[in-house]
Design a protein around this motif. Structure first.
Motif, short mmCIF file in Angstrom:
data_model
loop_
_atom_site.label_atom_id
_atom_site.label_comp_id
_atom_site.label_asym_id
_atom_site.label_seq_id
_atom_site.Cartn_x
_atom_site.Cartn_y
_atom_site.Cartn_z
N GLU A 5 -29.57 2.05 -36.08
CA GLU A 5 -29.92 1.47 -34.78
C GLU A 5 -29.80 2.53 -33.70
O GLU A 5 -29.29 3.62 -33.92
N LYS A 6 -30.28 2.16 -32.51
CA LYS A 6 -30.27 3.08 -31.36
C LYS A 6 -28.88 3.69 -31.19
O LYS A 6 -27.90 2.99 -31.06
N GLN A 8 -25.47 5.21 -29.78
CA GLN A 8 -24.65 4.90 -28.61
C GLN A 8 -24.81 5.92 -27.49
O GLN A 8 -24.61 5.61 -26.33
N TYR A 11 -28.41 5.81 -23.14
CA TYR A 11 -28.17 4.69 -22.24
C TYR A 11 -28.83 3.45 -22.80
O TYR A 11 -29.87 3.53 -23.48
N ASP A 12 -28.25 2.32 -22.48
CA ASP A 12 -28.85 1.07 -22.93
C ASP A 12 -30.19 0.86 -22.20
O ASP A 12 -31.21 0.56 -22.81
N VAL A 13 -30.14 1.07 -20.90
CA VAL A 13 -31.36 0.94 -20.08
C VAL A 13 -31.62 2.29 -19.43
O VAL A 13 -30.70 2.94 -18.95
N LYS A 22 -36.86 0.61 -21.18
CA LYS A 22 -36.23 0.76 -22.48
C LYS A 22 -36.89 1.87 -23.28
O LYS A 22 -36.41 2.23 -24.34
N ASP A 69 -26.55 9.44 -22.43
CA ASP A 69 -25.38 8.96 -21.69
C ASP A 69 -24.23 9.95 -21.92
O ASP A 69 -23.23 9.65 -22.55
N GLY B 69 -34.91 3.06 -29.14
CA GLY B 69 -34.42 1.73 -29.52
C GLY B 69 -35.46 0.80 -30.11
O GLY B 69 -35.23 -0.41 -30.21
N THR B 72 -34.69 -1.15 -35.48
CA THR B 72 -33.35 -1.34 -36.04
C THR B 72 -33.53 -1.73 -37.50
O THR B 72 -34.38 -2.58 -37.81
#
Ligand SMILES: Cc1ncc(C[n+]2csc(CCOP(=O)(O)OP(=O)(O)O)c2C)c(N)n1
Ligand code: SF4
Lengths: 487, 84
Positions: A5-6, A8, A11-13, A22, A69, B69, B72
């Protein structure tokens, strides 16, 4: 269960301008995003997100700071390895990444990358080679292939006219200091996984303090190559990889290079001077007494100006050293013309009881003018009530301003008579000390031997100090005719 | 939850609005689980869709995808994971 997955470390946004908070700003199928993902994943894996400083370049990846981030510095074109070196040396615990394109690294920044590599800086460089200037619309890059059509080589790159594509891994691995040099490709899934290994290894090396690691990533730029993302990947295989062969060029952990690895490791940690050592080096005797309690000192902003060779710089150093010796704060800022001798030069010195923010002296409290042009240039800047000490051997006029103290002294003549014209600077500085009350003459005498590069001149300089003391005794400032009245 | 384990399969979630339709995942997937759909997302691209449940959760699509992102990959996905 989530398997991939993306990372950490993204950044989330992404709070960048424009649509899509995104997604990245990269074109569809661009290799930059994949390279980012591999790096972010490696940062996650080693748990170093909090201490990573990501130095981004000029080029399409200029906006990397919207995505990572981590700590971010966006560097001038080509300069990321120099910035990264500085961060490395001032923040020993940080993990420093320099991320660069081929125009950036192999073109405008060639000097920076070569020297960072040659110094063996403990940094990690990710070099995204897409054989073109992406951001500016597809001009020829140093890595553009012979025959490759770009905006600036519409007929194809010509070997005789434009040179040969530069192999940066080949260049970097010709140096002794780098510990890891590898070229990878993003042309297909398997190669991306190999790239992932190299990206991790290069970061791990830094965490382990091994030294300079360099990963070149062959990366598609479908838009400027004028291809679909799939065609672009095939082009990487068919055209880029034959000219830029993928594989490892250097790995200190490989047994055959253990020996040079030792050399690299030795050269890796630069001898740094801590504050204490620096202080002792610059100070002479730290327990010297100032003639006034330090707290009563009025801050001095001194401009010493003259021809190069008149000792204006060393007079400045002498004053600053006197201040440091007395436990005060001091800055010394030299300003030269393009020529070292004969041109104009000036030194700005600040002496203060408190820490000094900027070393600039825009409004001197004392101007020491060693020649006419210096008086012309700086008279207007002196604060009202300030002091001008003029070397009257070379300046025939007096001050035009009437709201300050003007003290002429034939310093060059005096120095020459005493046997060394080049020490006139010590005469004027001593006069400054006497008229402004700091430094005391004793401090000057203590510091002179330490401040001088030519130790055989110590006696001569002591004579200059004595001569200045006598001169001021014979010509008290009150006796110097001062015209009064507003300017 | 033994009964549920039996039903579990691997699953790739593709965020429709983060896909730029580059097709790298479609080309890369060894078991051809991903296709490009005909619908257009907010970015204006025909986006990729996970279609065939032959996924081995190898992660290749995740790695070739340039978007941080968009993809997944789940191994033995629960029904909640597949619904999310
Ligand atoms: C000092 C300076 N010179 C030139 C430019 C113009 N410029 C911006 S990006 C770029 C080339 C970037 O190419 P590359 O490093 O290959 O990165 P890419 O965009 O392909 O990722 C140039 C020449 C600039 N911004 N600053
Ligand atoms: S121009 Fe090329 S390098 Fe820049 S984002 Fe687009 S594909 Fe990537």
């Amino acid at each position: 269960m989530v398997k991939y997955e993306k990372p950490q470390s993204f950044y989330d946004v992404f709070e960048r301008k424009g649509p899509g908070q995104k997604v990245t700003h990269y074109c569809p199928g661009c290799g930059h995003g994949t390279a980012h993902k591999l790096i972010a994943e490696a940062i996650d894996e080693f748990g170093v997100q909090d201490r990573t400083i990501f130095c981004s370049p000029v080029g399409c990846s200029v906006f990397a700071y919207y995505y990572f981030d981590t700590g971010n510095i966006q560097c001038s074109h080509g300069r990321a390895p120099a910035v990264a070196s500085a961060v490395r040396r001032t923040h020993p615990d940080s993990i420093v990444i320099s991320y660069q394109g081929d125009g950036d690294l192999a073109g405008i920044g060639t000097a920076e990358i070569i020297h960072a590599a040659n110094r063996g800086e403990n940094i990690t460089v990710y070099f995204v080679n897409n054989a073109i200037y992406g951001m500016t619309g597809g001009q020829m890059a140093p890595t553009t292939l012979v025959g490759q059509k770009t905006m600036t080589t519409p007929m194809g790159r010509n070997l005789r006219r434009d040179g040969n594509p530069i192999g940066m891994c080949e260049l970097i691995s010709a140096l002794k200091t780098p510990v890891y040099v590898e070229r990878v490709s993003l042309a297909d899934g398997k190669k991306v996984l190999r790239a992932r290994k190299a990206v991790r290894k290069a970061l791990k090396n830094q965490i382990d303090g091994k030294g300079f690691s360099f990963v070149e990533i062959l990366s598609p730029c479908p838009i400027n190559w004028k291809m679909t993302p799939i065609e672009a990947r095939n082009w990487v295989v068919e055209h880029l990889e034959p000219i830029f062969p993928i594989g490892n060029f250097r790995d200190v952990d490989a047994p055959e290079v253990k020996e040079s690895a030792e050399t690299a490791r030795l050269s890796m940690t630069p001898a740094m001077m801590d504050d204490e050592t620096l202080y002792t080096t610059l100070s002479t005797q730290r327990d010297l007494e100032a003639d006034k309690p330090v707290a009563e000192l009025t801050d001095q902003f001194v401009k010493i100006a003259g021809f190069g060779g008149q000792g204006v710089m060393s007079a400045g150093v002498l004053l600053a050293n006197c201040a440091i010796t007395t436990g005060l704060h001091a800055t010394w800022l030299p300003s030269y013309g393009p020529e070292m001798r004969g041109g104009t030069a000036n030194a700005s010195v600040i002496v203060s009881t408190e820490a000094i923010g900027s070393p600039l002296v825009n409004r001197p409290t004392t101007l020491i003018a060693m020649n006419g042009p210096s008086l012309d240039a700086f008279e207007d800047q002196v604060v009202p009530g300030g002091l001008i000490i003029a070397n009257s051997s070379m300046i025939s006029r007096t001050a035009t301003r009437k709201d300050l103290r003007f003290y002429p002294v034939p310093a060059s003549d005096m120095a020459q008579k005493l046997g060394f014209l080049g020490a006139a600077n010590v005469i004027v500085l001593t006069i400054h000390a006497l008229l402004e009350g700091f430094p005391c003459v004793e401090t000057l005498r203590h510091v002179v031997p330490h401040s001088l590069k030519r130790k055989n001149l110590v006696e001569m300089n002591m004579k200059m100090i004595d001569a200045a003391v006598e001169y001021v005794a014979a010509n008290p400032v009150e006796a110097v005719p001062q015209e009064t009245g507003a300017r | 939850m033994a009964s549920e384990t039996a039903k579990r399969i691997n699953y790739v979630r593709i965020e429709a609005d983060q896909c730029k339709g580059c097709r790298l995942c479609v080309e890369t997937c060894p078991t051809h689980c991903i296709v490009i759909g005909s619908k257009i997302n907010i970015l204006g691209y025909q986006y990729a869709r996970f279609e065939k449940y032959d996924c081995t959760a190898c992660g290749l699509c995740f790695y070739v995808c340039p978007e941080p992102g968009a993809i997944t990959v789940y191994k033995d996905a629960t029904s909640e994971e597949m619904a999310s």
